[in-house]
Write a protein that holds these residues in place. Structure first.
Motif, PDB file in Angstrom:
ATOM      1  N   ILE A 280       1.308 -18.399  -2.252  1.00 17.55           N
ATOM      2  CA  ILE A 280       1.485 -17.136  -2.972  1.00 17.55           C
ATOM      3  C   ILE A 280       2.839 -17.162  -3.663  1.00 17.55           C
ATOM      4  CG2 ILE A 280       1.533 -14.633  -2.770  1.00 17.55           C
ATOM      5  CD1 ILE A 280       0.017 -14.879  -0.173  1.00 17.55           C
ATOM      6  N   THR A 281       2.848 -16.938  -4.953  1.00 16.97           N
ATOM      7  CA  THR A 281       4.094 -16.829  -5.698  1.00 16.97           C
ATOM      8  C   THR A 281       4.483 -15.359  -5.846  1.00 16.97           C
ATOM      9  OG1 THR A 281       2.909 -16.791  -7.812  1.00 16.97           O
ATOM     10  CG2 THR A 281       3.580 -18.948  -6.947  1.00 16.97           C
ATOM     11  N   GLU A 282       5.728 -15.126  -6.227  1.00 15.95           N
ATOM     12  CA  GLU A 282       6.188 -13.748  -6.390  1.00 15.95           C
ATOM     13  C   GLU A 282       5.418 -13.038  -7.503  1.00 15.95           C
ATOM     14  OE1 GLU A 282      10.339 -13.556  -6.911  1.00 15.95           O
ATOM     15  OE2 GLU A 282      10.839 -14.429  -4.976  1.00 15.95           O
TER      16      GLU A 282
ATOM     17  N   TYR B 168       3.008  -9.556  -6.750  1.00 19.54           N
ATOM     18  CA  TYR B 168       3.195  -8.204  -7.284  1.00 19.54           C
ATOM     19  C   TYR B 168       2.172  -7.850  -8.359  1.00 19.54           C
ATOM     20  CZ  TYR B 168       7.577  -8.145  -4.756  1.00 19.54           C
ATOM     21  OH  TYR B 168       8.522  -8.169  -3.768  1.00 19.54           O
ATOM     22  N   SER B 169       1.488  -8.848  -8.905  1.00 17.56           N
ATOM     23  CA  SER B 169       0.455  -8.539  -9.898  1.00 17.56           C
ATOM     24  C   SER B 169      -0.872  -8.148  -9.242  1.00 17.56           C
ATOM     25  CB  SER B 169       0.243  -9.741 -10.822  1.00 17.56           C
ATOM     26  OG  SER B 169      -0.210 -10.863 -10.095  1.00 17.56           O
ATOM     27  N   ASP B 170      -1.135  -8.687  -8.056  1.00 16.23           N
ATOM     28  CA  ASP B 170      -2.385  -8.389  -7.344  1.00 16.23           C
ATOM     29  C   ASP B 170      -2.150  -7.176  -6.427  1.00 16.23           C
ATOM     30  OD1 ASP B 170      -4.867  -8.408  -6.263  1.00 16.23           O
ATOM     31  OD2 ASP B 170      -4.633 -10.270  -5.119  1.00 16.23           O
ATOM     32  N   SER B 171      -2.507  -6.003  -6.897  1.00 20.84           N
ATOM     33  CA  SER B 171      -2.243  -4.774  -6.137  1.00 20.84           C
ATOM     34  C   SER B 171      -3.513  -4.007  -5.788  1.00 20.84           C
ATOM     35  CB  SER B 171      -1.310  -3.853  -6.945  1.00 20.84           C
ATOM     36  OG  SER B 171      -1.895  -3.525  -8.189  1.00 20.84           O
TER      37      SER B 171
ATOM     38  N   HIS C 205      -2.390  -8.956   0.690  1.00 17.93           N
ATOM     39  CA  HIS C 205      -1.725 -10.012   1.442  1.00 17.93           C
ATOM     40  C   HIS C 205      -0.915  -9.379   2.570  1.00 17.93           C
ATOM     41  CE1 HIS C 205      -2.832 -12.740  -1.767  1.00 17.93           C
ATOM     42  NE2 HIS C 205      -2.244 -11.943  -2.634  1.00 17.93           N
ATOM     43  N   LEU C 206      -1.077  -9.902   3.784  1.00 20.07           N
ATOM     44  CA  LEU C 206      -0.384  -9.384   4.956  1.00 20.07           C
ATOM     45  C   LEU C 206       0.694 -10.363   5.392  1.00 20.07           C
ATOM     46  CD1 LEU C 206      -3.430  -8.085   7.035  1.00 20.07           C
ATOM     47  CD2 LEU C 206      -1.958  -6.780   5.498  1.00 20.07           C
ATOM     48  N   SER C 207       1.774  -9.840   5.934  1.00 21.26           N
ATOM     49  CA  SER C 207       2.880 -10.672   6.387  1.00 21.26           C
ATOM     50  C   SER C 207       2.812 -10.874   7.891  1.00 21.26           C
ATOM     51  CB  SER C 207       4.210 -10.015   5.997  1.00 21.26           C
ATOM     52  OG  SER C 207       4.326  -8.740   6.590  1.00 21.26           O
ATOM     53  N   PHE C 208       3.878 -11.451   8.460  1.00 20.19           N
ATOM     54  CA  PHE C 208       4.011 -11.709   9.897  1.00 20.19           C
ATOM     55  C   PHE C 208       2.926 -12.646  10.429  1.00 20.19           C
ATOM     56  CE2 PHE C 208       5.794  -7.440   9.182  1.00 20.19           C
ATOM     57  CZ  PHE C 208       7.102  -7.669   9.567  1.00 20.19           C
ATOM     58  N   GLY C 209       2.329 -13.454   9.554  1.00 22.53           N
ATOM     59  CA  GLY C 209       1.338 -14.427  10.011  1.00 22.53           C
ATOM     60  C   GLY C 209       0.057 -13.808  10.526  1.00 22.53           C
TER      61      GLY C 209
END
Length: 271
Positions: free
Chosen positions: A83-85, A89-92, A109-113
């Motif tokens: 995932i790029t920056e 931010y474009s995929d909302s 997209h979820l963080s923390f694995g």
């Protein structure tokens, strides 16, 4: 009379000789300066062409493909997995989960694995269990209490989804998510967390190399990171050469997955 004519003739001859001499001198000087300017421009253009060729060779060793062949990177497996920056931010568009307590909006997209299994447990299994836990006694108001508890759990789930949104993470959080995806993608099916596998190591180094290259395009005088980039490129080549000696089929299969040409790994690398 004769003397005056002779004087005028001598002046005419002298002036014409000086004029011809002056014109040829100026012409020769003009040609000399023009040739010098032309030679200077040729030398400058030669230096520019040499620098462009050297930069193209350096870019080939770093990125793994020739200049102008960016489609080779965009179509490879690794580029589609990370995932790029800009893509972040474009995929909302949120992902809607329909549950008994109501609809829950999840970020793309979820963080923390958080994996797919963890997402299912957090947003589909846990809310109804928590709502049932709040209602411990059976009474005439049990239905309203259960509805109120489920509404609270839906609110909590939506708030928690915003907390774990990857867009709230910093650069380290995004790098962690990309590393997790690389390890999962290039690990064997029996061991999904095989970080010592050569394919995994090469993929992780490729992400680091591209990140440093993007940084150095903006900060060209960053000598320390330029030295680090050189070390990473040679380390990736070393790992892939080891994989080639170990299993040539795996080596030839992983190169297109990483968006690399064989010539950008083998031979002398100019970075």
């Amino acid at each position: 009379m004769f003397r005056s004519c002779l004087t005028n003739a001598s002046h005419t001859v002298a002036s014409s000789s000086r004029s011809s001499l002056h014109t040829s001198a100026v012409l020769n000087a003009h040609l000399t300066s023009k040739q010098a300017r032309h030679e200077k421009v040729s030398k400058v253009q030669a230096r520019i062409n040499h620098k462009l060729a050297f930069d193209a060779q350096r870019e080939y060793a770093v990125l793994g493909h020739r200049p102008g062949q960016d489609q080779k990177w965009r179509s490879c497996v690794l580029a589609k997995a990370i995932i790029t920056e800009d893509a972040l931010y474009s995929d909302s568009v949120p992902v809607i989960i329909h549950s008994p307590e109501g609809d829950i909006e999840l970020p793309p997209h979820l963080s923390f694995g958080i994996t797919e299994r963890s997402k299912e447990l957090l947003f589909q299994v846990l809310p109804p269990l928590s709502a049932q836990k709040g209602v411990t006694k059976f009474s005439e108001n049990v239905v309203s209490e259960m509805q109120e508890a489920m509404e609270k759990e839906k609110t909590k789930a939506n708030m928690f989804a915003k907390v774990v949104d990857l867009r709230n993470a910093n650069a380290k959080g995004l790098a962690f998510e990309n590393r997790r995806r690389c390890v999962k993608l290039f690990s064997p099916p029996g061991n999904p967390h095989d970080t010592g596998r050569p394919e995994v190591q090469a993929a992780l180094l490729t992400i680091q190399i591209r990140g440093l290259w993007k940084h150095l395009l903006t900060f060209r005088k960053d000598i320390d990171n330029r030295r680090g980039l050189r070390q990473l490129v040679h380390e990736r080549a070393k790992i892939l050469k080891y994989l080639k000696r170990l299993d040539r089929d795996r080596y030839e299969a992983v190169l297109p997955q990483l968006g690399l040409d064989a010539a950008s790994v083998e031979g002398e690398l100019v970075v």
